[in-house]
Design an enzyme around this catalytic site. Structure first.
Site, short mmCIF file in Angstrom:
data_model
loop_
_atom_site.label_atom_id
_atom_site.label_comp_id
_atom_site.label_asym_id
_atom_site.label_seq_id
_atom_site.Cartn_x
_atom_site.Cartn_y
_atom_site.Cartn_z
N HIS A 37 0.89 -1.14 0.07
CA HIS A 37 0.14 0.15 0.05
C HIS A 37 1.05 1.31 0.32
O HIS A 37 0.65 2.22 -0.72
CB HIS A 37 -0.89 -0.03 1.38
CG HIS A 37 -1.82 -0.98 1.44
ND1 HIS A 37 -1.81 -1.97 2.24
CD2 HIS A 37 -3.03 -1.36 0.49
CE1 HIS A 37 -2.97 -2.99 2.27
NE2 HIS A 37 -3.59 -2.35 1.09
N SER A 189 -2.48 -8.01 3.12
CA SER A 189 -3.11 -7.74 4.44
C SER A 189 -3.42 -9.26 5.13
O SER A 189 -3.32 -9.37 6.32
CB SER A 189 -4.31 -7.13 4.56
OG SER A 189 -4.11 -5.83 3.87
#
Ligand code: PAF
Length: 286
Positions: A37, A189
């Site tokens: 990210h 994640s």
């Protein structure tokens, strides 16, 4: 970094910034941020003068209730990472704020074929949910640039199509390379839910993708696919798909195809954790 929880406030702020001729680069996320990210934020910073990140775990894109409930949340840590990365704005809405009329009254988009294959087939309704939330976020943020990670290859295609369906002709969708751990595992994640033994074998997915790429031209794809499936199964994965597709339209290919941009894609579960990854396959002479 300014944090907004309400649509009205973030819209007002963005409108003000746009009047000051700032161009908006947007990175939508579901939080539990990692270096992948942050690489999107870095790219956005290089190209846009106002970088906005959203964190919203979108309930409508989870076809599996347990996956939604167990989705990692680490907002404090995420905020720290975004501040360190120099992100300008974080939009952190609630479900009520995003979907004031309820989750069953949101605008839906039809992605046709893309909804019927691979992730679309394995996770019915997933891309409808992605379309709903990204459509709503784009209405709110109105960015000039939208940054996505190639790790979610099919999602990138769906969102590019969404930009066409919503008539956002000026929106530039920027697809950034997948960030990987030292052993090749694609950052995700979901990786933080892997146990140590699961983490130790997770990079086999990437090794299989590399072998699909490197055996182009000397081994038929169905043989390579079987080798990959057997290897992953022997290590304890439940394989959902090992496939090769035309990278421009995701049409599935039976074999390597000359002069065609190709992508190899894998989805597999280790225990409860579902991992996906992909690799572009060069179209070398065979
Ligand atoms: O890839 C994700 O994190 C999500 O699918 C997205 C694009 C933020 C939409 O919820």
């Amino acid at each position: 970094m300014v944090i907004f929880k309400h649509v009205k406030d973030v819209k007002e702020y963005i409108a003000m910034q746009k009047k000051a001729a700032r161009t908006v680069g947007f990175v939508p996320t579901m939080g539990a941020l990692h270096e992948g990210h942050i690489s999107l934020i870095d790219t956005a910073k290089a190209e846009s003068s106002l970088v906005i990140c959203s964190i919203f775990v979108n309930p409508t894109q989870f076809n599996d209730k347990e996956d939604f409930e167990k989705y990692p949340v680490s907002t404090e840590q995420d905020i720290e990472m975004l501040v360190n990365a120099g992100c300008d704005v974080l939009f952190l809405p609630s479900v009520a704020e995003m979907y004031p009329g309820g989750t069953d009254k949101i605008k839906e988009y039809d992605f046709g074929y893309l909804e019927t294959v691979l992730e679309g087939a394995q996770r019915p309704g997933h891309f409808r949910g992605v379309g709903q939330v990204v459509g709503r976020l784009l209405e709110i943020v109105e960015p000039e640039y939208l940054y996505l990670g190639q790790k979610d290859f099919q999602q990138c295609m769906v969102i590019t199509r969404l930009a066409e369906l919503t008539g956002l002709r000026d929106l530039k969708v920027v697809i950034c390379p997948t960030m990987r751990e030292a052993d090749g595992l694609a950052m995700s994640s979901r990786n933080r839910r892997l146990t140590d033994p699961q983490r130790a074998i997770a990079a086999i997915i990437y090794q299989c993708l590399v072998s699909i790429e490197s055996k182009q031209g000397n081994t038929p794809f169905n043989v390579v696919r079987k080798e990959c499936e057997d290897l992953m199964t022997a290590k304890g994965f439940v394989v959902e798909y090992v496939t090769l597709a035309d990278a421009t339209n995701l049409k599935l290919l039976d074999n390597y195809k000359k002069d065609t941009p190709m992508v190899a894609l894998i989805a597999a579960k280790i225990g409860e954790i579902r991992l996906i990854d992909n690799l572009l396959v060069g179209s070398r002479e065979s």
